[in-house]
Design an enzyme around this catalytic site. Structure first.
Site, PDB file in Angstrom:
ATOM      1  N   ASP A 161      -7.295   3.709  14.270  1.00 32.48           N
ATOM      2  CA  ASP A 161      -8.374   2.920  13.710  1.00 32.48           C
ATOM      3  C   ASP A 161      -8.902   3.717  12.506  1.00 32.48           C
ATOM      4  O   ASP A 161      -8.456   4.844  12.264  1.00 32.48           O
ATOM      5  CB  ASP A 161      -9.464   2.726  14.773  1.00 32.48           C
ATOM      6  CG  ASP A 161     -10.684   2.021  14.231  1.00 32.48           C
ATOM      7  OD1 ASP A 161     -10.530   0.980  13.565  1.00 32.48           O
ATOM      8  OD2 ASP A 161     -11.806   2.514  14.469  1.00 32.48           O
ATOM      9  N   MET A 162      -9.835   3.156  11.748  1.00 29.89           N
ATOM     10  CA  MET A 162     -10.349   3.887  10.586  1.00 29.89           C
ATOM     11  C   MET A 162     -11.852   4.159  10.677  1.00 29.89           C
ATOM     12  O   MET A 162     -12.284   5.299  10.831  1.00 29.89           O
ATOM     13  CB  MET A 162     -10.036   3.136   9.291  1.00 29.89           C
ATOM     14  CG  MET A 162     -10.425   3.900   8.022  1.00 29.89           C
ATOM     15  SD  MET A 162      -9.969   3.016   6.512  1.00 29.89           S
ATOM     16  CE  MET A 162     -11.179   1.675   6.527  1.00 29.89           C
ATOM     17  N   ASP A 163     -12.666   3.106  10.587  1.00 28.33           N
ATOM     18  CA  ASP A 163     -14.118   3.284  10.576  1.00 28.33           C
ATOM     19  C   ASP A 163     -14.609   3.857  11.897  1.00 28.33           C
ATOM     20  O   ASP A 163     -14.330   3.313  12.970  1.00 28.33           O
ATOM     21  CB  ASP A 163     -14.810   1.941  10.312  1.00 28.33           C
ATOM     22  CG  ASP A 163     -14.532   1.416   8.911  1.00 28.33           C
ATOM     23  OD1 ASP A 163     -15.072   2.002   7.964  1.00 28.33           O
ATOM     24  OD2 ASP A 163     -13.773   0.441   8.775  1.00 28.33           O
ATOM     25  N   LYS A 170      -9.930  -7.417  15.162  1.00 28.52           N
ATOM     26  CA  LYS A 170     -10.216  -6.921  16.501  1.00 28.52           C
ATOM     27  C   LYS A 170     -11.497  -7.600  17.006  1.00 28.52           C
ATOM     28  O   LYS A 170     -12.405  -7.832  16.210  1.00 28.52           O
ATOM     29  CB  LYS A 170     -10.402  -5.402  16.485  1.00 28.52           C
ATOM     30  CG  LYS A 170      -9.212  -4.644  15.906  1.00 28.52           C
ATOM     31  CD  LYS A 170      -9.561  -3.161  15.733  1.00 28.52           C
ATOM     32  CE  LYS A 170      -8.492  -2.428  14.965  1.00 28.52           C
ATOM     33  NZ  LYS A 170      -8.836  -1.011  14.728  1.00 28.52           N
ATOM     34  N   ASP A 210     -12.371   4.142  18.532  1.00 29.69           N
ATOM     35  CA  ASP A 210     -13.715   4.640  18.839  1.00 29.69           C
ATOM     36  C   ASP A 210     -14.642   3.553  19.358  1.00 29.69           C
ATOM     37  O   ASP A 210     -15.723   3.850  19.852  1.00 29.69           O
ATOM     38  CB  ASP A 210     -14.346   5.268  17.584  1.00 29.69           C
ATOM     39  CG  ASP A 210     -14.677   4.215  16.540  1.00 29.69           C
ATOM     40  OD1 ASP A 210     -15.869   3.984  16.281  1.00 29.69           O
ATOM     41  OD2 ASP A 210     -13.737   3.610  15.985  1.00 29.69           O
TER      42      ASP A 210
END
Length: 221
Positions: free
Chosen positions: A9-11, A143, A168
Site C-alpha cells: 500500500d502507499m498512504d 479498496k 496499514d
C-alpha cells in the site's frame, strides 16, 4: 510456498500522508461551504479522491465547480504538501532493498490517483524500485474492493499464494485478504495489536521490524 512478490500500500505505509490529505480536503471543501468535521473526515480516510468529492457533495452540494475540478484541487494541494514535507516512514527503503536483493518482485497498489502516486514515489526516491505500479485510476472500485490487488497480481505475473501484502488500514486489509493474499498489517500506533486487524497474517509496529523470514512464515501458515 516460495515468496515471489510483495505488494505495498502507499498512504500511511510508505509515507505519513494522512495529515496532507486532511489538510487539503479541509481547505478545498471548506472553501465550497462544506462543514468538514473530524467525525465525517474519518469516514473518508480510505476512500478514493472521487469518492471523497462525491461524499461531501451529497451532503453540501456546491454549484460553482465540477466534481472533477474540486477533486483536482485536492490532488494538487496534496502534491504541494508532499513536495514540501514528505518523507519515508521507518524501514521503507530498507525493506524494499531487502526484497530487491532477494530478487522478489515489488508492486504498489494504492487508492490514490496516479498523479499523487508518482509525486510521492518521486519525493521518496523509490519509484524506480517497483516492478508494477497500480493506482485507483485504473480500477472501477478502490479498496476495500479486491480489484486493485487482482490487477496488480496479474501485472506482476504471480499468484496470491506466493505473494505477501503490506497494509496499514482496515479497508486495505479487507481488499488484500479478499484477493487471497496473506497480509502483514502495520497499523497506526494506537491500533497496533487491535483485534480489528485479526484477519492479518501478522502485525508489525513499522516496516523497520520486517524480516524476510516473517513473510515466508506467513506464506507457510
Amino acid at each position: 510456498m516460495k515468496l515471489k512478490a510483495v505488494i505495498f500500500d502507499m498512504d500511511g505505509l510508505l509515507i505519513d500522508s494522512e495529515p496532507f490529505w486532511k489538510q487539503a480536503e479541509y481547505q478545498v471543501f471548506s472553501a465550497k461551504g462544506v462543514k468538514v468535521t473530524p467525525q465525517l473526515s474519518e469516514l473518508t480516510a480510505t476512500m478514493t479522491t472521487r469518492q471523497v468529492a462525491e461524499f461531501w457533495f451529497t451532503r453540501y452540494p456546491w454549484a460553482d465547480a465540477s466534481l472533477d475540478d474540486v477533486e483536482n484541487n485536492v490532488i494538487d494541494k496534496v502534491i504541494e504538501l508532499v513536495t514540501e514535507q514528505g518523507r519515508p516512514l521507518d524501514g521503507v527503503t530498507e525493506t524494499i532493498d531487502i526484497l530487491k536483493a532477494n530478487q522478489i518482485k515489488i508492486g504498489l497498489a494504492t487508492n490514490s490517483p496516479a498523479k499523487v502516486m508518482h509525486s510521492i514515489l518521486a519525493k521518496l526516491g523509490i519509484g524506480h524500485k517497483f516492478d508494477v505500479l497500480t493506482s485507483a485510476d485504473e480500477v472501477n472500485q478502490g479498496k476495500p474492493s479486491p480489484e486493485i490487488y487482482q490487477l496488480t497480481l496479474s501485472r506482476l505475473g504471480v499468484t496470491a499464494s506466493n505473494t505477501i501484502a503490506f497494509e496499514d488500514s482496515l479497508g486495505g486489509l479487507a481488499a488484500s485478504v479478499a484477493a487471497g493474499i496473506r497480509t502483514i498489517a502495520i497499523p497506526a500506533q494506537q491500533h497496533y495489536q487491535s483485534d480489528k486487524f485479526a484477519a492479518a497474517a501478522a502485525q508489525l509496529p513499522s516496516l523497520s521490524h520486517f524480516q524476510l523470514e516473517l513473510a515466508e512464515q506467513c506464506l507457510a501458515g
